[in-house]
Design a protein around this motif. Sequence first.
Motif, PDB file in Angstrom:
ATOM      1  N   ILE A  26      36.736   9.459  23.196  1.00 55.79           N
ATOM      2  CA  ILE A  26      35.532  10.146  22.752  1.00 55.79           C
ATOM      3  C   ILE A  26      35.473  10.124  21.229  1.00 55.79           C
ATOM      4  O   ILE A  26      36.396  10.580  20.547  1.00 55.79           O
ATOM      5  CB  ILE A  26      35.515  11.601  23.251  1.00 55.79           C
ATOM      6  CG1 ILE A  26      35.722  11.653  24.763  1.00 55.79           C
ATOM      7  CG2 ILE A  26      34.213  12.281  22.844  1.00 55.79           C
ATOM      8  CD1 ILE A  26      34.720  10.877  25.551  1.00 55.79           C
TER       9      ILE A  26
ATOM     10  N   HIS B 224      32.479  11.259  19.486  1.00 53.85           N
ATOM     11  CA  HIS B 224      31.653  12.389  19.038  1.00 53.85           C
ATOM     12  C   HIS B 224      31.423  13.339  20.213  1.00 53.85           C
ATOM     13  O   HIS B 224      31.283  12.898  21.358  1.00 53.85           O
ATOM     14  CB  HIS B 224      30.282  11.927  18.520  1.00 53.85           C
ATOM     15  CG  HIS B 224      30.337  10.931  17.422  1.00 53.85           C
ATOM     16  ND1 HIS B 224      30.614  11.261  16.108  1.00 53.85           N
ATOM     17  CD2 HIS B 224      30.161   9.588  17.439  1.00 53.85           C
ATOM     18  CE1 HIS B 224      30.598  10.167  15.370  1.00 53.85           C
ATOM     19  NE2 HIS B 224      30.324   9.137  16.148  1.00 53.85           N
TER      20      HIS B 224
ATOM     21  N   THR C 260      28.825  16.754  20.983  1.00 55.60           N
ATOM     22  CA  THR C 260      27.773  17.643  20.512  1.00 55.60           C
ATOM     23  C   THR C 260      27.604  18.784  21.499  1.00 55.60           C
ATOM     24  O   THR C 260      27.571  18.566  22.717  1.00 55.60           O
ATOM     25  CB  THR C 260      26.432  16.898  20.364  1.00 55.60           C
ATOM     26  OG1 THR C 260      26.583  15.826  19.423  1.00 55.60           O
ATOM     27  CG2 THR C 260      25.328  17.832  19.880  1.00 55.60           C
TER      28      THR C 260
ATOM     29  N   GLU D  87      27.505  16.999  25.082  1.00 55.37           N
ATOM     30  CA  GLU D  87      27.342  15.548  25.081  1.00 55.37           C
ATOM     31  C   GLU D  87      28.623  14.914  24.527  1.00 55.37           C
ATOM     32  O   GLU D  87      29.082  15.290  23.445  1.00 55.37           O
ATOM     33  CB  GLU D  87      26.162  15.144  24.188  1.00 55.37           C
ATOM     34  CG  GLU D  87      24.861  15.872  24.506  1.00 55.37           C
ATOM     35  CD  GLU D  87      23.801  15.665  23.434  1.00 55.37           C
ATOM     36  OE1 GLU D  87      23.970  14.773  22.578  1.00 55.37           O
ATOM     37  OE2 GLU D  87      22.799  16.419  23.445  1.00 55.37           O
ATOM     38  N   VAL D  88      29.198  13.983  25.271  1.00 51.95           N
ATOM     39  CA  VAL D  88      30.373  13.247  24.783  1.00 51.95           C
ATOM     40  C   VAL D  88      29.988  11.782  24.643  1.00 51.95           C
ATOM     41  O   VAL D  88      29.384  11.199  25.546  1.00 51.95           O
ATOM     42  CB  VAL D  88      31.593  13.408  25.724  1.00 51.95           C
ATOM     43  CG1 VAL D  88      32.034  14.860  25.777  1.00 51.95           C
ATOM     44  CG2 VAL D  88      31.303  12.898  27.130  1.00 51.95           C
ATOM     45  N   LYS D  89      30.290  11.189  23.480  1.00 49.26           N
ATOM     46  CA  LYS D  89      29.841   9.822  23.190  1.00 49.26           C
ATOM     47  C   LYS D  89      31.033   8.951  22.832  1.00 49.26           C
ATOM     48  O   LYS D  89      31.930   9.374  22.092  1.00 49.26           O
ATOM     49  CB  LYS D  89      28.832   9.838  22.036  1.00 49.26           C
ATOM     50  CG  LYS D  89      28.210   8.483  21.710  1.00 49.26           C
ATOM     51  CD  LYS D  89      27.123   8.598  20.647  1.00 49.26           C
ATOM     52  CE  LYS D  89      25.910   9.323  21.174  1.00 49.26           C
ATOM     53  NZ  LYS D  89      24.767   9.273  20.212  1.00 49.26           N
ATOM     54  N   ASP D  90      31.031   7.718  23.384  1.00 48.77           N
ATOM     55  CA  ASP D  90      32.109   6.790  23.058  1.00 48.77           C
ATOM     56  C   ASP D  90      31.678   5.834  21.937  1.00 48.77           C
ATOM     57  O   ASP D  90      30.557   5.919  21.405  1.00 48.77           O
ATOM     58  CB  ASP D  90      32.573   6.016  24.304  1.00 48.77           C
ATOM     59  CG  ASP D  90      31.527   5.041  24.845  1.00 48.77           C
ATOM     60  OD1 ASP D  90      30.503   4.784  24.169  1.00 48.77           O
ATOM     61  OD2 ASP D  90      31.738   4.513  25.963  1.00 48.77           O
TER      62      ASP D  90
ATOM     63  N   THR E 290      26.788   7.930  26.450  1.00 42.97           N
ATOM     64  CA  THR E 290      26.886   9.382  26.370  1.00 42.97           C
ATOM     65  C   THR E 290      26.962   9.990  27.759  1.00 42.97           C
ATOM     66  O   THR E 290      26.183   9.638  28.654  1.00 42.97           O
ATOM     67  CB  THR E 290      25.679   9.982  25.624  1.00 42.97           C
ATOM     68  OG1 THR E 290      25.561   9.363  24.338  1.00 42.97           O
ATOM     69  CG2 THR E 290      25.836  11.485  25.443  1.00 42.97           C
TER      70      THR E 290
ATOM     71  N   TYR F 203      27.007  13.735  29.898  1.00 44.02           N
ATOM     72  CA  TYR F 203      26.432  15.068  29.731  1.00 44.02           C
ATOM     73  C   TYR F 203      27.038  16.056  30.723  1.00 44.02           C
ATOM     74  O   TYR F 203      27.206  15.749  31.911  1.00 44.02           O
ATOM     75  CB  TYR F 203      24.910  15.026  29.938  1.00 44.02           C
ATOM     76  CG  TYR F 203      24.193  14.209  28.892  1.00 44.02           C
ATOM     77  CD1 TYR F 203      23.736  14.793  27.709  1.00 44.02           C
ATOM     78  CD2 TYR F 203      23.985  12.831  29.076  1.00 44.02           C
ATOM     79  CE1 TYR F 203      23.088  14.032  26.742  1.00 44.02           C
ATOM     80  CE2 TYR F 203      23.335  12.071  28.115  1.00 44.02           C
ATOM     81  CZ  TYR F 203      22.888  12.683  26.948  1.00 44.02           C
ATOM     82  OH  TYR F 203      22.253  11.923  25.996  1.00 44.02           O
TER      83      TYR F 203
ATOM     84  N   LEU G 274      30.368  10.242  31.697  1.00 42.65           N
ATOM     85  CA  LEU G 274      30.619   9.100  30.814  1.00 42.65           C
ATOM     86  C   LEU G 274      31.451   8.038  31.515  1.00 42.65           C
ATOM     87  O   LEU G 274      31.142   6.830  31.428  1.00 42.65           O
ATOM     88  CB  LEU G 274      31.322   9.570  29.539  1.00 42.65           C
ATOM     89  CG  LEU G 274      31.720   8.462  28.552  1.00 42.65           C
ATOM     90  CD1 LEU G 274      30.488   7.703  28.052  1.00 42.65           C
ATOM     91  CD2 LEU G 274      32.510   9.047  27.378  1.00 42.65           C
TER      92      LEU G 274
ATOM     93  N   GLN H 296      27.575  18.979  15.948  1.00 37.09           N
ATOM     94  CA  GLN H 296      28.313  17.775  16.346  1.00 37.09           C
ATOM     95  C   GLN H 296      29.721  17.817  15.779  1.00 37.09           C
ATOM     96  O   GLN H 296      29.945  18.256  14.653  1.00 37.09           O
ATOM     97  CB  GLN H 296      27.594  16.522  15.849  1.00 37.09           C
ATOM     98  CG  GLN H 296      28.265  15.222  16.350  1.00 37.09           C
ATOM     99  CD  GLN H 296      27.561  13.978  15.865  1.00 37.09           C
ATOM    100  OE1 GLN H 296      27.881  13.430  14.804  1.00 37.09           O
ATOM    101  NE2 GLN H 296      26.566  13.535  16.630  1.00 37.09           N
TER     102      GLN H 296
ATOM    103  N   SER I 255      33.121  15.341  15.178  1.00 37.52           N
ATOM    104  CA  SER I 255      33.541  13.931  15.148  1.00 37.52           C
ATOM    105  C   SER I 255      34.820  13.780  14.324  1.00 37.52           C
ATOM    106  O   SER I 255      35.307  14.746  13.717  1.00 37.52           O
ATOM    107  CB  SER I 255      32.425  13.058  14.578  1.00 37.52           C
ATOM    108  OG  SER I 255      32.057  13.493  13.297  1.00 37.52           O
TER     109      SER I 255
END
Length: 368
Positions: free
Chosen positions: A3, A5, A7, A35-38, A43, A45, A111, A366, A368
Amino acid sequence: MKIDHVTIRQLKMRMKSPFVTSFGSVQDKQFLIVEVKDANGLTGYGEGVAFEVPWYTEETMKTSWHLLEDFLIPMVLHKEIGHPSEVSTIFHSIRRNNMAKAAIETAMWDLYAKQNKIPLATALGGMRKAVEVGVSIGIQPTTAKLYEKIDHALKEGYKRIKVKIKPGLDISLIRAIRERYPEVPLMADANSCYTLENLPLLKALDQYNLLMIEQPLAADDILEHAKLQKQIKTPICLDESICSYDDAKTAIELESCGVINIKYARVGGLTEAKRIHNLCEENNIKVWCGGMLEAGVGRAHAVALTTLSNFVLPGDTAGSSHYWEEDIIEPKVEVKEGLINIPHEPGIGYRINFSALDRYTVKQHQYS
């Protein structure tokens, strides 16, 4: 999985009408979206469903944000994680706070499914193409209003009706419903508002052919539910009492219930929910999926979980339109003839309505 980021958003959405139980009323629902983003921009949720007031569990929306920000996000951010089932183990050192854990754990399941281009239901091992749905109806101001709600639910094809009861609004309420709807699959949810001193009243419910009575005694009790179950014919369904696999194991060994309501948020996420599901299946305990007045993200996770084989009773995963004029997902979760069809798209299978998400967001940050 890694991961890059995370949010957190705090949202405020107004429900179509107040939802009233023995412990309070909710209409303006505030909740979290995680929200988890690679690194590739995918993303996942998840939804933090804790209420603003600690009346269901000890958690609140604010404590969930605190746990996520100060403890849970640092434990997974920029870490190599092989599979989302490992997340609950990573969080093991943090006591309880299961709804905060579930908010990010479910996002990581979403994700993972998107990374592997499979529906979340498939990632969880679900086999159903559609799931049966019931509806939960809060305490109404008049019997006529209650009948109106039930009539509408039956017209839409819901497979089971759940009504809230409390001292002073129990036997008379159930009797009235049964006189008007003698054959409808019906259950009563007490939200922990009785004690064994109310045994005659609870025994009197046996005559109304209920599917179950949900959580009649204290939220943290398993032993007295075992005593009660031995004295009534109506199956007891445990809800608030079951916060973990170990709780479920104890309840089964003590014969405290015939049914368990599995809410993934209450038990810390989808991984623990699966473990409890499997344990119940091995012990011939029926399960169903309860609701926490979720918006679309949380509802989508519940729908995916319900595709597992032992969810043999209709859950509380009513369609979006039952609660909201506008949801934060597209398309809305829809019920057709009492069924929700499982989406085929990767992850939760629903797109985020970013316009609605932004409009209902009152706070975000957010990491990061």
